[in-house]
Each structure stands twice: as C-alpha cells, then as structure tokens.
Scaffold this active site. Structure first.
Site, PDB file in Angstrom:
ATOM      1  N   HIS B 265      -9.571   1.998   2.878  1.00 20.09           N
ATOM      2  CA  HIS B 265      -8.718   0.828   3.109  1.00 20.09           C
ATOM      3  C   HIS B 265      -7.904   0.985   4.405  1.00 20.09           C
ATOM      4  O   HIS B 265      -7.949   0.121   5.290  1.00 20.09           O
ATOM      5  CB  HIS B 265      -7.788   0.659   1.901  1.00 20.09           C
ATOM      6  CG  HIS B 265      -6.823  -0.482   2.020  1.00 20.09           C
ATOM      7  ND1 HIS B 265      -7.032  -1.688   1.412  1.00 20.09           N
ATOM      8  CD2 HIS B 265      -5.656  -0.596   2.681  1.00 20.09           C
ATOM      9  CE1 HIS B 265      -6.024  -2.498   1.675  1.00 20.09           C
ATOM     10  NE2 HIS B 265      -5.174  -1.862   2.454  1.00 20.09           N
ATOM     11  N   GLU B 266      -7.201   2.105   4.506  1.00 18.90           N
ATOM     12  CA  GLU B 266      -6.351   2.305   5.694  1.00 18.90           C
ATOM     13  C   GLU B 266      -7.211   2.492   6.940  1.00 18.90           C
ATOM     14  O   GLU B 266      -6.822   2.061   8.039  1.00 18.90           O
ATOM     15  CB  GLU B 266      -5.412   3.493   5.488  1.00 18.90           C
ATOM     16  CG  GLU B 266      -4.486   3.399   4.261  1.00 18.90           C
ATOM     17  CD  GLU B 266      -3.641   2.131   4.213  1.00 18.90           C
ATOM     18  OE1 GLU B 266      -3.434   1.500   5.269  1.00 18.90           O
ATOM     19  OE2 GLU B 266      -3.189   1.766   3.097  1.00 18.90           O
ATOM     20  N   HIS B 269      -7.958  -0.857   8.272  1.00 18.93           N
ATOM     21  CA  HIS B 269      -6.844  -1.296   9.125  1.00 18.93           C
ATOM     22  C   HIS B 269      -6.906  -0.584  10.472  1.00 18.93           C
ATOM     23  O   HIS B 269      -6.686  -1.184  11.527  1.00 18.93           O
ATOM     24  CB  HIS B 269      -5.498  -0.942   8.463  1.00 18.93           C
ATOM     25  CG  HIS B 269      -5.075  -1.854   7.360  1.00 18.93           C
ATOM     26  ND1 HIS B 269      -4.958  -3.208   7.517  1.00 18.93           N
ATOM     27  CD2 HIS B 269      -4.699  -1.590   6.074  1.00 18.93           C
ATOM     28  CE1 HIS B 269      -4.532  -3.751   6.372  1.00 18.93           C
ATOM     29  NE2 HIS B 269      -4.380  -2.787   5.484  1.00 18.93           N
ATOM     30  N   GLU B 295      -5.542  -7.432   6.651  1.00 19.92           N
ATOM     31  CA  GLU B 295      -5.933  -7.016   5.306  1.00 19.92           C
ATOM     32  C   GLU B 295      -7.409  -7.310   5.039  1.00 19.92           C
ATOM     33  O   GLU B 295      -8.061  -6.603   4.266  1.00 19.92           O
ATOM     34  CB  GLU B 295      -5.043  -7.708   4.262  1.00 19.92           C
ATOM     35  CG  GLU B 295      -5.216  -7.185   2.850  1.00 19.92           C
ATOM     36  CD  GLU B 295      -4.607  -5.805   2.622  1.00 19.92           C
ATOM     37  OE1 GLU B 295      -3.977  -5.246   3.546  1.00 19.92           O
ATOM     38  OE2 GLU B 295      -4.778  -5.273   1.517  1.00 19.92           O
TER      39      GLU B 295
END
Lengths: 501, 501
Positions: B265-266, B269, B295
């Site tokens: 997820h990060e 980003h 996001e």
C-alpha cells in the site's frame, strides 16, 4: 510584537533563529543516519533554504536597531542579560558582514561535498572530493575576507567555533604542548613493558557492543528519554534543543575501543547539551560556551573517566559478562591495553597523548590552506609529508590520511584546534573537580558518577555562554588555560602503566 | 529577483514554500520513527515555526499582486502554466483567509496531540486524547469559518485533501456505494465456503517479514535508492521531494497480512511520489493530484495487484521459501485467506469490501463534529453505536474503536473520505488499464510489473495536479468517477472464491 520590550523582542528573534537552526540539525542528523543516497541533492536545497532564512532573520536591520536600543540601557555587567546582549552583538556584527549568497552557496556545496567525501573516503580516492573541497576553501577564504581579520584570515573562521580565540594564541599553546608532549611520547615508546593490543581485537559482536555502550552512556547520565544513539560513518552529537539530543557511533566487531569510547565521548557532549539552561532556550547565552569547552566535556568522560582504573573497577566484570572473548583477561591487562600509546593514522582512534599531534598537523594545514600557501591539489602530499615528520609513519592511503575526517566536507575549517583545547580544558577542569570532590574515585568504583556530573552541570553546563571560555576556565579553576595540568595528567597515568618515570 | 518574469517569480516562490513544507515532512517523519519521547514539545515548536513561515510566504501580498499580473497574460487553457496559475490562485485564496495565529496554534496543538494519541491508544484511554481533540475540532471549525463554505462547513476542510470536492457529492456516492456493497457483503457472509484464517496467524518472524515485504516493494518498482522503509505505530508514506520518499509499516510476528499489504500500500503511494514531475518540483501542478488519486495508487497495488491470483503465482513459491510455517499451504488456500471478507474493528486491517463501511462511519462522525451535532466527549459512544448498526459488532475498547487512527491527532478532519474515493478510482483505473494492456496478468505471473507501472506513470503520475481529479479520471477512463467498476471488481473476485453468484 509591539508590546515586547526591545530586549524581549531581541530574545524572541534570537529564539526564532535558533529554532530554524535546530530544524537544520534534524535534517543534518537524518542525512548522516537514514537518508537514502538519492536524497542528497534535494537535502542540499532544503538546508540551503533554512540557512538562508536563518541568516536573513539574524541579519534583519531591526535586530541592529534593537541592539542599539538595549545597549543604551543600563544593565549589571555580570548579568545574564548583559551577556546575551554581548553575544548577540558579536553574532550580529559577524553575520551582517556575510552576504546571503555566500551562506546559501556554502550550504548547498557542503551538502554535496558531504556525499562526495563519503564516497571518496570509501574508495580512498581524493580526486572525487577535491573539486568540492576547492570550492569550500574558496568560499571560506571569501567568508574570512568579508568577516575581516587582523593577524591571520584563519582567525575569522576560528572565532565561529571558539569565540574570541586567535590563531597566534593557539600557535603558542600548541608549541608549548608539543615541547612537553614529544618527550613524554618518546619515553613511553621507549618502555620495555607494552600492553597486549590483541585483547581489543577479539570478538565483540556489534549488537552486544551497542547494548554495553548504551548502558555505560546511561550510567554516566546521558538521558535516553530525551536522547538516542544511532550508527553513522562519522560519529557525532547533535543537540537539537531541549528534550532532544542525538548521539551516534560506528561499530567494528573486531575493535572494542572504537564504538565504546566513541559513545562515552559523544555522551559527554550529550550531557552538556542536555543540561544547558533549557528554560532560556534560544538566548545566546543558553548555548554551549565554545567548541573547546564542549570538547572538554566529551574528553573528560571518554579519557579521564572512561579510561581510568576506577571506572573499570565497576565496568570490567560487566564487560566480561557481556563478551566471553575477554573472560581470561585481567582487569590490569585490560586497563593497560585501553591506554596503549601508539602513533597511528586515524585521529578518532588515537590515544590521549598522540591525539594532539593529529590536531597540530591539521591546524598547520588549515592555516596554509587559508593563507593560500597550500593548494587543495597539493593537500595529500603535504599531509603525508607532515605525517612522516611528526609520526615517523607514512599513511598507506588517503583514506587513512587526509580523507579520514568529515570536517572539511561541511566547511568546518577552524574547528580542529578546539579538540586539543578541549583536552587541555578537560585536564584542568578534572584537576579542579578532584580538589573539590575528594571521593570522586571511590564513587566511580561503585559506578556512581552523580557527584562529578553534578559538579560539571553546576560549574560548566548551567552557565552556557554566560562567560566566554577563558573567563569560565579562570572562574572554575582559578587560572587561565594552561598546558601543564594536561601534561601532568598524562604522566600520572601513563608512566606507572609503562613503568617509566 | 527583479530579472524574473511575474510567472517565474511565482514559481520560484511556490518552490520556496514547497521546500519549507518538505522540511516539516522530514521533522514529521522523524517524530514518528526515531524521535525520543522527550522531544515532543520542542518538535511542536519547530513545526509551528516552519508552518508559520510557510504560511507567511504563501500569503505574501506580493504573491497576490503577481497572480493578478499573470492572470492577465494570455495562456493556452490546457497548458501546464495555466494549471499552475489556477492551482496557485486556489491555494492563495484559501491561505490568505486563515490567520497566521491559527496556523501556528494548529501546528503546536497537533504535535502535542500526536504524542497524546499514541499514549491514549496504547492505554485505550480516550480521556488522555479528548482534551487535545477538543482543541483540534474547535480550531478546525474556526478554520472552516475563515475559509468559508456554501453547503456544509466540512466542505472547507475536504477541499484541502480533495480539491473541489463537496460533501454532498460524497454523500450521494457513498449512498450508492452502500446500497451496492451491503448486499454483496451479505451474500459473501452467507456463503458456506470460508477461508482458513489461521494460515495468516502462523509464525512470520519479523525480520523475514521485513525482507520479504521490501523485496515485493522493490519488485513493483519502489526505488530504494531514493526511498526507505521504517517501522512506526501508524504506517504512512511521506514523499519529501525529488530523490527522497519514506514509507513505513508495523510488524506482527503472528499476522502476515498487516505488514505485507501495508508495505504494498505505502509503496503504491511511494511510486506515485517517486514519479511526480521532479524537474518541476515546487510548482503547484508537480504535486499529487488529490488524496483520492493518491489513494487509488496505493489501493491498486495493495488490493488489485497484491491480492490477485497472478501476483501470487509469482510470489507464493518465494513466500513458502521464506516462511517454513506455510510450506504445507496450497496457493489456492493462501489466495483465499488473504481475500477473506469479515467485518472487523480495525480499518487498516479491513478487507476490500467492508473497508468502505469504516470510511462511511468516519465520514458521518466528522460531519457531525464539524456541524456541532456531536461533541468530542460523546465520540466514543457515537462511534460504538454506529459500529453496531453497520457491522453488528461492538468494539471491545476505544483502542479498537475511535482511538485506532492517527488522523484526527494531526488535524486531518476531511481526510477519511478520500480513502474510499481512492478505492473507487483504483477500480476504474484498473479497468481501463486492463483494456489497454491485455497481457497485464500474464506479465504479473512472471513477476513483471513494468507494463502496469509505466501505464500508471504515463497516465497518472506524470500529470501531477495538471488536471483536477475528476478531469483526470474522465481523461484516463472516459467517464466521471463511478461506483460500478468497484462493485463489479468485488463480485468478480469474491463470488468465485466464496462460490456465490
């Protein structure tokens, strides 16, 4: 703002500048500890901006007006307020002479130079660092010209680290030191008794070194609630401000000395930072007195405490518990080996005696770089020639020679002499402390460092820059800075160990 | 400066403000990762100063004058320059409405609130956090009043994270989403086939989780030369600027899911940050489009890639090699368990389907806090009541309830809805990518993510904020943001797994 008195307004502004500087400190610490390699150029931009803003605020014409107003007000000469005004005037007069363009360029170049130095040192390739150092020397010579000087351009740079000091004074102190030191080293090197240096090259697993060093730093009083210990190429201490002080070290699993005494050294700096007057943070007098005084604190804990017999009466059993590799070693043999005097290439690994020759060498090289007598291109040759003359050794590579230290990469010309000033201050302070604290060795044998620490806090740390270094020394010890206490201390420790006299 | 055109001068100023913000980002990252506890108050002072300076520069009257001048100049409507002017005008008009005093107070209070939240969460004691949250809500209500709004004070805050979005639009999107989602979840929860959740609770040593997650992040394209991965209480990604992006996660040796999908997820980003137009750093359009778009990138990599069968065709043998505890598990069983749908308490651990219910809950609570219909003191009760209604579960403590998220502690009211917008954007983008890249699944099975990554870079990352989120979505996918692609994607993945239809 218009409700503040001129003095309060000045202190408010001083605090803003200090806060901006502290932001740079965080970015600088991150650059040395955790920043990814690819971030260097951008970090240079960030630091340049912060330096420019701080310089702009510090040199705001309103500061000059306010200074004029408060200087006209009556203040007791010995008051903290008078010292604040004195130090602010000193800093302001210096800062307004330096054009913002130069501040920004220095910040940007040094950020890049630091990365180049790391690589140059790793590959022992001076040519990777030289173009950056050339820019730095040129910019520092420009800075000296803007600041102005009477005897030597070096004085303009020295003043930033040791306010009020002159290179001529340091020259004569160093000459006296050298005259006393060289025969002492010769005597020690001529001794038939020598320590077993291999003891310190046994197995010292890095993780255990970290825990052991951390526990020793905590024992002498470094507060880990407001501080931390990390790993960097070049160890340092950075006090961001009240409640946040970072120290770093580097580990070698086959060399106990390096990290352990490095941590005691940085923790000594850290204790000073952690005990500056926090309630007056940002006032000029709430900062460290000078780098020489700062270094006296690190050296005192590293050498005069950390390499003493009483210290190891307490820590040696713990050392043996932590490192099975030294369970067959006696406390005497260990104490002797951590006090080995042996000319070597790396300053930060040098013993208490030969260390100062490293500094004298750097001082002479910096003087020549600043006067223009030495070109950056000729630096490695000049270094090696001087090294041979002073140490009777030739550095096998620039990594073990002129590339070993970080200082020039951040523009810290004028910084090195403060290390030896620190050694001298430390010996003189410790002499005074022993006179006033007769049971200091007995307490240390119990692992109790509170008495000494509180003495240092009360006599040195809490004063910050209220007194200049020379005045502080006289106040604490009764005399100006002298070479003799340091020489006495060397003889008192090393002659019995080496069985010479 | 006087040689710069008004437009160039504006861009220069925009860059200075961005650089100051990036310094705050470094300090904020350090606060979450390595800062000693005792440094919190001082860090608040540092951040407050930087925020104040950035706000002062951004609201400088000269910026207003320059904006007026460049708006009078002719520029192609679709040019980057026109978008820079549009965004700078938007930011300027907003910033000048907020008094510096409020900016400074928010920075100071949130720094303290963050420390209070960490402790409150650890001890599951809302009362430790409540006084800070009360201050934050009051300050954010003040901010909304200064900024101004037409339909709801919440819109004034939402605009900071999702420029141009309105709470009324989000209400209706969320209503449609809820109407589609609740029956899907009901069908899945009614299935007789269920995954073996205990697979993910076996032994997953932290150090191996770190290495495995790091290798997956590198495989999808997160660049560790310009980035790093650390450990924090609340995982996040912070792109400081060109060449430096930090991601964080947290490890639980008895839960594979948490760190691994958190890192994907990060890293999603991070990929976005690492591929923004670096050569125009500091221009308004060189920043991320909106938090919803941001996001969408993290969610796409976490869920649509990282929880897909093709992804694990490549990674599952490597997983089994790294973790002996899952060597007896089949790839099908593993893929099913990482896609378990099960209502739970913690948002960041929620599955793709129920996740959005967590967001709808927070959105409703934030609306009520901002309208004044809900007091901070009543927050835990309101949370638990809503949670029961939506999930048919009662949080066992505030730690698993209203204290679980960091956002309110940094004043991020208006932030949560962007998470669900991100899920919707992600599904719609992935649908478009699949149409344009027919072999995307085959490549993933080989561990090759370049095609998808380059599609995202070219279609989304490189545009930065040149287009607003809605326009970007239409440009990339042909239609405005819709709920259907997300619902379709859920059904396409979960119905076969759970054998429902």
């Amino acid at each position: 703002m218009n409700t503040l008195s001129p003095y309060a307004d000045l202190m408010y502004r001083s605090r803003q500048v200090a806060l901006l500087g502290s932001c740079s400190s965080v970015l600088g610490w991150d650059q040395q500890t955790y920043m990814p390699k690819g971030g260097a150029a951008f970090r240079g931009e960030q630091l340049a901006l912060l330096a420019t803003l701080a310089h702009k605020q510090a040199t705001d014409a309103r500061v000059g007006e306010l200074l004029g107003q408060v200087e006209a007000e009556p203040r007791p000469a010995d008051s903290v307020e008078a010292s604040n005004v004195r130090e602010l005037r000193h800093a302001y007069d210096r800062a307004v002479k330096i054009p913002p363009r130069l501040v920004e360029e220095l910040a940007r170049v040094t950020a890049q130079a630091n990365e180049a130095w790391i690589e140059a040192r790793a590959k022992s390739d001076f040519s990777r660092f030289a173009p950056f150092l050339e820019q730095i020397v040129a910019l520092k010579r420009e800075e000296a010209a803007f600041v102005g000087w009477q005897e030597h351009p070096y004085d303009a740079l020295l003043d930033e680290y040791e306010p009020g000091a002159k290179s001529s004074q340091i020259r004569s102190l160093f000459a006296e030191l050298s005259a006393g030191l060289v025969p002492i080293i010769r005597q020690i090197r001529g001794a038939t008794k020598t320590p077993d240096a291999t003891i310190l090259q046994r197995d010292f697993p890095t993780d255990r070194q970290h825990l052991f060093a951390e526990s020793a730093a905590a024992a002498i009083g470094f507060d880990f609630h407001t501080g931390r210990l990390d790993t960097t190429t070049h160890p340092f201490c950075s006090g961001f401000g009240p409640g946040d002080c970072r120290i770093t070290t580097r580990y070698n699993p086959k060399a106990f000395n390096e990290a352990f005494f490095g941590v005691l050294h940085e923790a000594g700096h850290g204790l000073y930072e952690q005990n500056l007057p926090a309630n007056r943070y940002g006032e000029p007098t709430a900062q460290a007195c000078s780098l020489g005084i700062h270094e006296s604190q690190s050296r005192l804990w590293e050498n005069l405490v950390g390499r003493s017999r009483p210290f190891w009466d307490h820590f040696f059993p713990r050392l043996q518990q932590t490192f099975p590799s030294v369970r067959d070693v006696s406390a005497d043999a260990f104490h002797f080996t951590i006090n080995e005097v042996r000319p070597s290439f790396i300053r930060v690994e040098a013993d208490e005696a030969t260390y100062n020759l490293h500094i004298i060498l750097r001082f002479e090289i910096e003087l020549a770089l600043m006067s223009g007598d030495l070109l950056v291109a000729d630096l490695p040759a000049a270094w090696n020639e001087k090294f041979r003359a002073m140490f009777d050794l030739t550095p096998p590579s620039d990594r073990e020679g002129c590339l070993q230290d970080i200082h020039w990469s951040f523009g810290g010309i004028g910084y090195f002499p403060t290390y030896t000033l620190g050694n001298l201050f430390a010996a003189q302070f410790m002499h005074a402390a022993r006179n006033q604290l007769p049971d200091v060795d007995a307490a240390m044998r119990q692992g109790d460092f509170r008495g000494l620490r509180e003495w240092l806090i009360a006599n040195i740390h809490h004063h910050g820059r209220h007194y200049r270094a020379g005045a502080l020394c006289e106040r604490v010890t009764g005399t100006p800075l002298r070479v003799q206490p340091f020489l006495d201390q060397l003889k008192a420790k090393f002659f019995p160990l080496y069985e010479v006299s």
